[in-house]
Design a protein around this motif. Structure first.
Motif, mmCIF file in Angstrom:
data_model
loop_
_atom_site.group_PDB
_atom_site.id
_atom_site.type_symbol
_atom_site.label_atom_id
_atom_site.label_comp_id
_atom_site.label_asym_id
_atom_site.label_seq_id
_atom_site.Cartn_x
_atom_site.Cartn_y
_atom_site.Cartn_z
ATOM 1 N N UNK A 8 -19.529 -0.108 -16.065
ATOM 2 C CA UNK A 8 -19.094 1.217 -16.513
ATOM 3 C C UNK A 8 -17.731 1.164 -17.202
ATOM 4 N N UNK A 9 -17.005 0.050 -17.077
ATOM 5 C CA UNK A 9 -15.681 -0.027 -17.703
ATOM 6 C C UNK A 9 -15.825 -0.225 -19.211
ATOM 7 N N UNK A 10 -15.188 0.636 -19.994
ATOM 8 C CA UNK A 10 -15.338 0.570 -21.463
ATOM 9 C C UNK A 10 -14.549 -0.569 -22.103
ATOM 10 N N UNK A 11 -13.527 -1.076 -21.434
ATOM 11 C CA UNK A 11 -12.661 -2.092 -22.030
ATOM 12 C C UNK A 11 -13.376 -3.428 -22.192
ATOM 13 N N UNK A 12 -14.289 -3.719 -21.263
ATOM 14 C CA UNK A 12 -14.841 -5.057 -21.172
ATOM 15 C C UNK A 12 -16.224 -5.178 -21.811
ATOM 16 N N UNK A 13 -16.426 -4.602 -22.967
ATOM 17 C CA UNK A 13 -17.768 -4.617 -23.558
ATOM 18 C C UNK A 13 -18.231 -6.049 -23.834
ATOM 19 N N UNK A 15 -17.230 -8.863 -22.244
ATOM 20 C CA UNK A 15 -17.500 -9.511 -20.962
ATOM 21 C C UNK A 15 -18.761 -8.932 -20.341
ATOM 22 N N UNK A 16 -18.960 -7.634 -20.528
ATOM 23 C CA UNK A 16 -20.145 -6.952 -19.984
ATOM 24 C C UNK A 16 -21.408 -7.543 -20.594
ATOM 25 N N UNK A 19 -21.918 -11.084 -19.262
ATOM 26 C CA UNK A 19 -22.449 -11.078 -17.896
ATOM 27 C C UNK A 19 -23.924 -10.713 -17.901
ATOM 28 N N UNK A 20 -24.284 -9.730 -18.720
ATOM 29 C CA UNK A 20 -25.679 -9.293 -18.799
ATOM 30 C C UNK A 20 -26.563 -10.451 -19.263
ATOM 31 N N UNK A 21 -26.135 -11.157 -20.302
ATOM 32 C CA UNK A 21 -26.912 -12.285 -20.832
ATOM 33 C C UNK A 21 -27.027 -13.387 -19.775
ATOM 34 N N UNK A 22 -25.916 -13.672 -19.082
ATOM 35 C CA UNK A 22 -25.929 -14.705 -18.046
ATOM 36 C C UNK A 22 -26.903 -14.336 -16.936
ATOM 37 N N UNK A 23 -26.864 -13.067 -16.511
ATOM 38 C CA UNK A 23 -27.771 -12.617 -15.446
ATOM 39 C C UNK A 23 -29.223 -12.750 -15.876
ATOM 40 N N UNK A 24 -29.520 -12.385 -17.130
ATOM 41 C CA UNK A 24 -30.893 -12.482 -17.644
ATOM 42 C C UNK A 24 -31.332 -13.949 -17.685
ATOM 43 N N UNK A 25 -30.449 -14.826 -18.148
ATOM 44 C CA UNK A 25 -30.800 -16.251 -18.230
ATOM 45 C C UNK A 25 -31.043 -16.836 -16.848
ATOM 46 N N UNK A 26 -30.205 -16.454 -15.882
ATOM 47 C CA UNK A 26 -30.391 -16.950 -14.515
ATOM 48 C C UNK A 26 -31.727 -16.461 -13.967
ATOM 49 N N UNK A 27 -32.033 -15.188 -14.222
ATOM 50 C CA UNK A 27 -33.307 -14.618 -13.761
ATOM 51 C C UNK A 27 -34.497 -15.341 -14.381
ATOM 52 N N UNK A 28 -34.417 -15.578 -15.685
ATOM 53 C CA UNK A 28 -35.518 -16.270 -16.369
ATOM 54 C C UNK A 28 -35.670 -17.696 -15.848
ATOM 55 N N UNK A 29 -34.554 -18.373 -15.657
ATOM 56 C CA UNK A 29 -34.588 -19.744 -15.158
ATOM 57 C C UNK A 29 -35.218 -19.809 -13.779
#
Length: 49
Positions: A8-13, A15-16, A19-29
């Protein structure tokens, strides 16, 4: 709620998105390795019979 704060933090788009891509890759792996393990187990069971 920590994840919610991060997303929800607007500053870290950048990093956000990262993190989203990393989470998706971990899930797929994890999903692919689970499917791979299942298929190898099935092959071993069929070979035994």
């Amino acid at each position: 709620m920590i994840l919610l704060d991060i997303f929800s933090s607007p500053l870290m788009s950048g990093a956000q998105l990262f993190l989203l891509i990393v989470c998706i890759l971990i899930g797929l792996g994890a999903g692919l390795s689970a499917m791979d393990a299942r298929s190898t187990l099935d092959k071993k069971k069929k070979a035994d019979h």
